[in-house]
Design a protein around this motif. Sequence first.
Motif, mmCIF file in Angstrom:
data_model
loop_
_atom_site.group_PDB
_atom_site.id
_atom_site.type_symbol
_atom_site.label_atom_id
_atom_site.label_comp_id
_atom_site.label_asym_id
_atom_site.label_seq_id
_atom_site.Cartn_x
_atom_site.Cartn_y
_atom_site.Cartn_z
ATOM 1 N N LEU A 7 0.822 -1.202 0.000
ATOM 2 C CA LEU A 7 0.000 0.000 0.000
ATOM 3 C C LEU A 7 0.857 1.253 0.000
ATOM 4 O O LEU A 7 0.595 2.203 -0.747
ATOM 5 C CB LEU A 7 -0.928 -0.006 1.209
ATOM 6 N N VAL A 8 1.900 1.267 0.794
ATOM 7 C CA VAL A 8 2.806 2.411 0.832
ATOM 8 C C VAL A 8 3.498 2.589 -0.513
ATOM 9 O O VAL A 8 3.643 3.714 -1.006
ATOM 10 C CB VAL A 8 3.826 2.253 1.979
ATOM 11 N N ALA A 9 3.923 1.498 -1.133
ATOM 12 C CA ALA A 9 4.582 1.578 -2.433
ATOM 13 C C ALA A 9 3.635 2.125 -3.501
ATOM 14 O O ALA A 9 4.031 2.967 -4.319
ATOM 15 C CB ALA A 9 5.100 0.208 -2.842
ATOM 16 N N VAL A 10 2.395 1.692 -3.475
ATOM 17 C CA VAL A 10 1.418 2.185 -4.451
ATOM 18 C C VAL A 10 1.138 3.671 -4.230
ATOM 19 O O VAL A 10 1.075 4.455 -5.180
ATOM 20 C CB VAL A 10 0.118 1.354 -4.376
ATOM 21 N N LEU A 11 0.984 4.078 -2.987
ATOM 22 C CA LEU A 11 0.715 5.485 -2.695
ATOM 23 C C LEU A 11 1.908 6.376 -3.046
ATOM 24 O O LEU A 11 1.726 7.487 -3.551
ATOM 25 C CB LEU A 11 0.324 5.654 -1.231
ATOM 26 N N LEU A 12 3.115 5.912 -2.795
ATOM 27 C CA LEU A 12 4.291 6.685 -3.197
ATOM 28 C C LEU A 12 4.388 6.783 -4.712
ATOM 29 O O LEU A 12 4.723 7.836 -5.259
ATOM 30 C CB LEU A 12 5.567 6.056 -2.629
ATOM 31 N N GLY A 13 4.114 5.694 -5.406
ATOM 32 C CA GLY A 13 4.115 5.735 -6.865
ATOM 33 C C GLY A 13 3.076 6.700 -7.407
ATOM 34 O O GLY A 13 3.342 7.465 -8.332
ATOM 35 N N LEU A 14 1.906 6.700 -6.800
ATOM 36 C CA LEU A 14 0.861 7.632 -7.207
ATOM 37 C C LEU A 14 1.273 9.069 -6.948
ATOM 38 O O LEU A 14 1.065 9.949 -7.792
ATOM 39 C CB LEU A 14 -0.434 7.299 -6.456
ATOM 40 N N ALA A 15 1.887 9.312 -5.804
ATOM 41 C CA ALA A 15 2.334 10.671 -5.480
ATOM 42 C C ALA A 15 3.432 11.124 -6.432
ATOM 43 O O ALA A 15 3.464 12.294 -6.837
ATOM 44 C CB ALA A 15 2.828 10.722 -4.035
ATOM 45 N N PHE A 16 4.341 10.208 -6.802
ATOM 46 C CA PHE A 16 5.433 10.565 -7.704
ATOM 47 C C PHE A 16 4.943 10.854 -9.115
ATOM 48 O O PHE A 16 5.663 11.447 -9.911
ATOM 49 C CB PHE A 16 6.499 9.465 -7.739
ATOM 50 N N VAL A 17 3.737 10.450 -9.447
ATOM 51 C CA VAL A 17 3.158 10.773 -10.757
ATOM 52 C C VAL A 17 2.282 12.022 -10.680
ATOM 53 O O VAL A 17 2.387 12.914 -11.527
ATOM 54 C CB VAL A 17 2.347 9.567 -11.291
ATOM 55 N N LEU A 18 1.449 12.095 -9.651
ATOM 56 C CA LEU A 18 0.469 13.173 -9.582
ATOM 57 C C LEU A 18 1.065 14.526 -9.217
ATOM 58 O O LEU A 18 0.696 15.541 -9.817
ATOM 59 C CB LEU A 18 -0.620 12.817 -8.574
ATOM 60 N N VAL A 19 1.946 14.573 -8.248
ATOM 61 C CA VAL A 19 2.475 15.867 -7.788
ATOM 62 C C VAL A 19 3.279 16.573 -8.880
ATOM 63 O O VAL A 19 2.988 17.733 -9.204
ATOM 64 C CB VAL A 19 3.282 15.694 -6.488
ATOM 65 N N PRO A 20 4.285 15.931 -9.481
ATOM 66 C CA PRO A 20 5.006 16.629 -10.557
ATOM 67 C C PRO A 20 4.114 16.926 -11.768
ATOM 68 O O PRO A 20 4.270 17.965 -12.407
ATOM 69 C CB PRO A 20 6.128 15.665 -10.948
ATOM 70 N N GLY A 21 3.182 16.030 -12.057
ATOM 71 C CA GLY A 21 2.281 16.269 -13.172
ATOM 72 C C GLY A 21 1.408 17.490 -12.948
ATOM 73 O O GLY A 21 1.202 18.303 -13.854
ATOM 74 N N THR A 22 0.908 17.633 -11.748
ATOM 75 C CA THR A 22 0.086 18.793 -11.417
ATOM 76 C C THR A 22 0.895 20.080 -11.474
ATOM 77 O O THR A 22 0.441 21.091 -12.024
ATOM 78 C CB THR A 22 -0.521 18.621 -10.017
ATOM 79 N N LEU A 23 2.084 20.058 -10.916
ATOM 80 C CA LEU A 23 2.932 21.254 -10.944
ATOM 81 C C LEU A 23 3.339 21.617 -12.373
ATOM 82 O O LEU A 23 3.374 22.796 -12.736
ATOM 83 C CB LEU A 23 4.162 21.047 -10.069
ATOM 84 N N ALA A 24 3.633 20.606 -13.190
ATOM 85 C CA ALA A 24 3.992 20.875 -14.585
ATOM 86 C C ALA A 24 2.798 21.444 -15.341
ATOM 87 O O ALA A 24 2.955 22.339 -16.174
ATOM 88 C CB ALA A 24 4.488 19.597 -15.253
ATOM 89 N N TYR A 25 1.610 20.937 -15.059
ATOM 90 C CA TYR A 25 0.408 21.473 -15.714
ATOM 91 C C TYR A 25 0.187 22.929 -15.317
ATOM 92 O O TYR A 25 -0.158 23.770 -16.162
ATOM 93 C CB TYR A 25 -0.807 20.632 -15.349
ATOM 94 N N LEU A 26 0.373 23.247 -14.040
ATOM 95 C CA LEU A 26 0.217 24.636 -13.603
ATOM 96 C C LEU A 26 1.255 25.538 -14.268
ATOM 97 O O LEU A 26 0.947 26.674 -14.649
ATOM 98 C CB LEU A 26 0.326 24.725 -12.085
ATOM 99 N N ALA A 27 2.477 25.032 -14.419
ATOM 100 C CA ALA A 27 3.500 25.819 -15.109
ATOM 101 C C ALA A 27 3.160 25.968 -16.589
ATOM 102 O O ALA A 27 3.454 27.001 -17.197
ATOM 103 C CB ALA A 27 4.865 25.158 -14.940
ATOM 104 N N TYR A 28 2.543 24.957 -17.172
ATOM 105 C CA TYR A 28 2.128 25.020 -18.574
ATOM 106 C C TYR A 28 1.044 26.075 -18.771
ATOM 107 O O TYR A 28 1.017 26.772 -19.782
ATOM 108 C CB TYR A 28 1.622 23.641 -19.015
#
Length: 57
Positions: A7-28
């Motif tokens: 569960l921790v591995a899945v949540l970390l993987g999800l965070a490593f995709v969503l957080v940078p993706g969201t920040l990159a979208y905001l910068a876009y």
Amino acid sequence: MSTLALLVAVLLGLAFVLVPGTLAYLAYRHPAARAPIGVGLAAVAAMAAIVVPIAVR
């Protein structure tokens, strides 16, 4: 591997995709601020700098 570790591995993987993706979208959406790829890479590097020392321990 225990269920909690998976569960921790899945949540970390999800965070490593969503957080940078969201920040990159905001910068876009605001291109005068920064380049989206730089923001995304900086977010991944910052998250890795926090998670890796904890995981190695």
